[in-house]
Design a protein around this motif. Structure first.
Motif, PDB file in Angstrom:
ATOM      1  N   SER A  45       0.790  -1.140   0.005  1.00 16.68           N
ATOM      2  CA  SER A  45       0.020  -0.133   0.061  1.00 16.68           C
ATOM      3  C   SER A  45       0.935   1.183  -0.050  1.00 16.68           C
ATOM      4  N   ASP A  47      -0.087   3.715   1.748  1.00 12.62           N
ATOM      5  CA  ASP A  47      -0.188   4.368   3.187  1.00 12.62           C
ATOM      6  C   ASP A  47       0.666   3.776   4.144  1.00 12.62           C
ATOM      7  N   SER A  51      -1.668   4.820   8.939  1.00 12.26           N
ATOM      8  CA  SER A  51      -2.558   5.524   8.337  1.00 12.26           C
ATOM      9  C   SER A  51      -3.480   4.605   7.790  1.00 12.26           C
ATOM     10  N   LYS A  55      -7.647   4.525   8.127  1.00 12.29           N
ATOM     11  CA  LYS A  55      -8.699   4.621   7.189  1.00 12.29           C
ATOM     12  C   LYS A  55      -9.626   3.436   6.817  1.00 12.29           C
ATOM     13  N   GLY A 104      -6.280  10.348  -6.270  1.00 13.19           N
ATOM     14  CA  GLY A 104      -6.650  11.093  -4.937  1.00 13.19           C
ATOM     15  C   GLY A 104      -7.356  12.509  -5.142  1.00 13.19           C
ATOM     16  N   PHE A 106      -6.298  15.260  -3.772  1.00 14.89           N
ATOM     17  CA  PHE A 106      -5.400  16.476  -3.229  1.00 14.89           C
ATOM     18  C   PHE A 106      -4.906  17.396  -4.199  1.00 14.89           C
ATOM     19  N   ARG A 186     -12.597   3.747  -1.934  1.00 17.76           N
ATOM     20  CA  ARG A 186     -12.350   4.899  -2.573  1.00 17.76           C
ATOM     21  C   ARG A 186     -10.969   5.228  -2.406  1.00 17.76           C
ATOM     22  N   GLY A 187     -10.309   5.214  -0.945  1.00 13.72           N
ATOM     23  CA  GLY A 187      -8.881   5.262  -0.925  1.00 13.72           C
ATOM     24  C   GLY A 187      -8.321   6.722  -0.448  1.00 13.72           C
ATOM     25  N   SER A 188      -8.994   7.607  -0.512  1.00 13.03           N
ATOM     26  CA  SER A 188      -8.734   9.012  -0.016  1.00 13.03           C
ATOM     27  C   SER A 188     -10.069   9.921   0.320  1.00 13.03           C
ATOM     28  N   GLY A 189      -9.785  10.820   1.151  1.00 11.11           N
ATOM     29  CA  GLY A 189     -10.963  11.812   1.250  1.00 11.11           C
ATOM     30  C   GLY A 189     -11.958  11.181   2.417  1.00 11.11           C
ATOM     31  N   ARG A 190     -12.680  12.137   2.811  1.00  5.34           N
ATOM     32  CA  ARG A 190     -13.605  11.865   3.799  1.00  5.34           C
ATOM     33  C   ARG A 190     -14.489  10.449   3.868  1.00  5.34           C
ATOM     34  N   CYS A 192     -13.128   7.600   2.301  1.00  5.30           N
ATOM     35  CA  CYS A 192     -12.084   6.611   1.893  1.00  5.30           C
ATOM     36  C   CYS A 192     -12.465   5.380   2.368  1.00  5.30           C
TER      37      CYS A 192
END
Length: 220
Positions: A45, A47, A51, A55, A104, A106, A186-190, A192
């Motif tokens: 991963s 991450d 982390s 998540k 992602g 970002f 989803r992997g990222s964000g709120r 995830c």
């Protein structure tokens, strides 16, 4: 006695497998459970472990399955330079799997139709192809599972691969039910830890090395 070959769709327990960009490690745990062993598997991963556990609530269970069954688990692995990793650089694989790559959201959330985000996605896939091809056995394959409807089709996986000396061998329908226990995070964000809709448009793209490819950077 020879080890019995056990299959899960495209994959079996005699292949040397590398999985990259694992979300909650449910895909690699699914294979390990079906095979009864993970000694043929390296699962990674981007991450860190800390982390990841924050998540994805199911990741601890999946990691435990992999480790108990003899798999190798690595964190902090970037697809752009994984071929230079201290451990991975010493290994060759039959199949390298990247399920649903995503750059992602970002630094700011962007819609999937935004050209800037599409370019970021393409950069991730290109980086994966460039490093992963160096880690394949001669007859090995790179598998990228991806939605192929709009706007995801604009990633142009086949073109990216061909420019780096890879050829598309097969485009196979991806059915989530073929992999019991797999969750496409989803992997990222709120959101995830949430899954995302596949809408009957997901495929596994299988690429192999183009033995006739001439790298233009090596032409005098």
């Amino acid at each position: 006695m020879a080890k019995k070959v056990k299959w899960v769709n495209h994959y079996n327990n005699k292949q040397k497998l590398l999985l990259v960009g694992e979300g909650d490690f449910s895909f690699s745990a699914c294979l390990a459970t079906a095979f009864g062993s993970a000694t043929n598997t390296v699962a990674t991963s981007l991450d860190s472990e800390r982390s990841l556990l924050t998540k994805h609530c199911q990741s601890e269970k999946n990691l435990e399955i992999l480790k108990r069954k003899g798999g190798v688990v690595l964190h902090g692995i970037n697809v752009h330079n994984m071929n230079k990793h201290q451990i991975l650089s010493q290994m060759k694989f039959d199949i390298i799997i990247f399920n649903f790559p995503h750059a992602g959201f970002f630094p700011n959330p962007l819609p999937e139709t935004d050209i800037k985000l599409i370019k970021r996605h393409r950069k991730i896939v290109k980086g994966f192809f460039r490093s992963a091809k160096e880690m394949l056995n001669e007859e090995g394959e790179l598998h990228v599972t991806h939605r192929d409807d709009h706007p995801y089709s604009q990633w142009n996986l086949k073109e990216l691969a061909e420019n780096l000396g890879l050829v598309l061998k097969e485009k196979a329908k991806f059915l989530k039910e073929d992999y019991p226990g797999y969750h496409n995070k989803r992997g990222s964000g709120r959101k995830c830890n949430k899954t995302f809709p596949l809408k009957d448009s997901a495929y596994t793209f299988k690429f192999s090395l183009d033995k006739n490819f001439i790298n233009p950077n090596h032409i005098m």
